[in-house]
Scaffold this active site. Structure first.
Site, mmCIF file in Angstrom:
data_model
loop_
_atom_site.group_PDB
_atom_site.id
_atom_site.type_symbol
_atom_site.label_atom_id
_atom_site.label_comp_id
_atom_site.label_asym_id
_atom_site.label_seq_id
_atom_site.Cartn_x
_atom_site.Cartn_y
_atom_site.Cartn_z
ATOM 1 N N ARG A 160 51.736 54.524 52.103
ATOM 2 C CA ARG A 160 52.105 54.820 50.626
ATOM 3 C C ARG A 160 53.631 55.324 50.594
ATOM 4 O O ARG A 160 54.161 54.889 49.819
ATOM 5 C CB ARG A 160 51.462 55.738 49.929
ATOM 6 N N TYR A 165 59.708 43.233 25.931
ATOM 7 C CA TYR A 165 58.402 42.902 26.265
ATOM 8 C C TYR A 165 57.125 43.563 25.912
ATOM 9 O O TYR A 165 57.368 45.120 25.761
ATOM 10 C CB TYR A 165 58.361 42.811 28.060
ATOM 11 N N ASP A 192 66.338 45.238 32.212
ATOM 12 C CA ASP A 192 65.306 44.341 32.831
ATOM 13 C C ASP A 192 65.658 42.960 33.061
ATOM 14 O O ASP A 192 66.116 42.162 31.984
ATOM 15 C CB ASP A 192 64.365 44.614 31.852
ATOM 16 N N LYS A 220 57.219 37.438 38.395
ATOM 17 C CA LYS A 220 57.694 36.408 37.476
ATOM 18 C C LYS A 220 58.680 35.374 38.730
ATOM 19 O O LYS A 220 58.225 35.096 39.579
ATOM 20 C CB LYS A 220 58.479 36.669 36.399
HETATM 21 C C1 LIG Z 1 60.543 41.120 30.693
HETATM 22 C C2 LIG Z 1 59.163 41.460 31.375
HETATM 23 N N1 LIG Z 1 59.490 42.824 32.148
HETATM 24 C C3 LIG Z 1 58.357 43.660 32.405
HETATM 25 C C4 LIG Z 1 57.232 42.841 32.498
HETATM 26 C C5 LIG Z 1 55.897 43.643 32.941
HETATM 27 O O1 LIG Z 1 55.607 43.215 34.566
HETATM 28 P P1 LIG Z 1 54.065 43.107 35.141
HETATM 29 O O2 LIG Z 1 53.486 42.088 34.220
HETATM 30 O O3 LIG Z 1 54.391 42.691 36.560
HETATM 31 O O4 LIG Z 1 53.590 44.543 35.074
HETATM 32 C C6 LIG Z 1 57.002 41.507 31.917
HETATM 33 C C7 LIG Z 1 55.930 40.974 32.022
HETATM 34 O O5 LIG Z 1 55.418 40.087 31.418
HETATM 35 C C8 LIG Z 1 58.243 40.960 31.290
HETATM 36 O O6 LIG Z 1 58.256 39.849 30.813
#
Ligand SMILES: Cc1ncc(COP(=O)(O)O)c(C=O)c1O
Length: 422
Positions: free
Chosen positions: A68, A121, A198, A223
């Site tokens: 971990r 998001y 992000d 993604k």
């Molecule tokens: C721009 C963005 N940030 C964060 C996330 C969250 O990521 P995760 O689905 O890997 O938890 C997403 C998920 O769709 C996203 O589109």
């Protein structure tokens, strides 16, 4: 060794200081963190599944104690990520993008305040407003950071504002944020909030927020970086720790990564590293295909509006060229179809190659309905204000043959048009 350096890296001297000849993006994607195994010569790193590590004497070990805290595959992936995100020096991987968000927000402590882009998001919005708010008293002011003037942004920053949270382009209406402008506002404000971007939608290939002035970059690795829709993971990347404040932030995040323990498995780390090796190839193909699809959508009589920064005639193109590099392209398109939900649903169920599904950034093309899917957790009133209406469709354009994708979109639009005409 610095994450950008390989064992046999060429170094030149420009006078007093030796300087690394920086390898290109693709070279770093393939080699950094993925050096041949010293013991066996294996070109591909083995997956190290052991959860614990032998110590020669109490506290004497080879850098690993318990997986971990650190394990070879996660460390290797973190080295790759720190190298790929231009301006990056340290990376931390987490079990998901959402676990990454949770760890960052927890690191702010009780009763902090943040400013967030309003079109964020849905899961990030949910965590800010329903988890961090209830559990640690975190308050978030959502601001239209695309249009707000400097005074309005300054007014939103309070004495206890620790962070400005940005997505660019935003999800799903693809608003573009001027990151250098925000960085300048954050740096010159007496509260000195950190700027986090992000960068999931563009990946390190199409944007380098750290070079534009951001302090922290985050990714949902799920993604583009993994790119094959088979790993859920997230990461943070920080630049060289040149100030005590940034060092404290990094140490706290590293501590919480282990203390909270929302970490990815060795196997997932290995898979994500394999995915990252083709990021540059995939992103080019995503961008080229998306531009073809965006042009076809724009020419269609069934489409009200196409949102794709970089598309000819888009009024945000000057900003797009400054924020996206090396080309103002990427794989995500949003568009408003004529005929509201009925037309959107017909389109979404009529495509042959675009699969109706959440998520994005995989090699396969996906399509979704943000208002009822990814952004269902955003209250209806907020959705209306943000323009996430019933006719909004989001496409994640994959790397199939571009002409096939265009044909698929056009035939599904025709079906949606027929339903509208009835
Ligand atoms: C721009 C963005 N940030 C964060 C996330 C969250 O990521 P995760 O689905 O890997 O938890 C997403 C998920 O769709 C996203 O589109």
């Amino acid at each position: 060794m610095s994450p950008g350096l390989l064992l046999n890296d060429p170094v030149v001297s420009d006078g007093a200081k030796p300087k690394l000849i920086e390898d290109g993006f693709g070279t770093r994607a393939i080699h950094v963190g993925s050096e041949p195994n010293v013991e066996t010569g294996a070109v591909i790193p083995p997956i190290s599944l052991s959860t614990t590590y032998k110590q020669e004497a109490v506290g004497v070990h080879k850098g690993y104690e318990y997986s971990r805290s650190a394990n070879p595959n996660r460390n290797a992936l973190e080295a790759t990520l720190a190298s790929l995100e231009s301006g990056g020096a340290h990376a931390l991987a987490f079990a998901s993008g959402s676990a990454t968000t949770a760890t960052v927000l927890q690191s702010l402590g009780p009763n902090a305040h943040i400013v967030s882009v309003n079109d964020v998001y849905g899961g990030t919005f949910r965590y800010m407003t329903r988890v961090a708010n209830e559990n640690q008293g975190l308050e978030t002011t959502f601001v239209d950071l695309e249009h707000a003037d400097e005074e309005a942004i300054r007014d939103a920053i309070r004495e206890n504002t620790k962070l400005i949270w940005v997505e660019s382009p935003t999800n799903p209406t693809l608003r573009l944020i001027d990151i250098p402008r925000l960085a300048q506002i954050a740096r010159s404000h007496p509260s000195h909030p950190l700027l986090l971007v992000d960068n999931t939608f563009l990946s390190p290939f199409y944007a380098s927020p750290l070079l534009l002035g951001a302090d922290i970059v985050m990714h949902s690795i799920t993604k583009y970086i993994n790119g094959h829709s088979d790993v859920v993971m997230g990461a943070l990347i920080l630049p060289a720790l040149e100030t005590p404040a940034l060092t404290r932030v990094y140490e706290k995040l590293r501590f919480l990564q282990n203390a909270i323990g929302a970490v990815p498995s060795a196997y997932d780390s290995w898979l994500a590293q394999r995915g990252a090796k083709t990021l540059h190839l995939r992103m080019k193909a995503h961008g080229e295909n998306a531009l073809l699809v965006a042009r076809a959508l724009k020419a269609s009589p069934h489409v009200e509006e196409v949102i794709y920064p970089g598309l000819e005639g888009d009024k945000r193109n000057e900003l797009a060229w400054r924020m996206l590099s090396p080309h103002a392209k990427n794989g995500m398109i949003s568009f408003r179809i004529k005929g509201g939900f009925e037309a959107a649903e017909t389109f979404l169920t009529s495509t042959r190659l675009f699969t109706l599904a959440e998520s994005l950034g995989g090699v396969e093309s996906l399509a979704e309905h943000p208002a009822r899917m990814t952004h269902g957790s955003v209250p209806e009133r907020e959705r209306e204000l943000l323009g996430i209406g019933e006719g909004l469709v989001r496409l994640s354009v994959g790397v199939e043959d571009g002409e096939d994708l265009v044909r698929d979109v056009l035939q599904a639009l025709e079906k949606a048009g027929e339903v509208r005409a009835k």
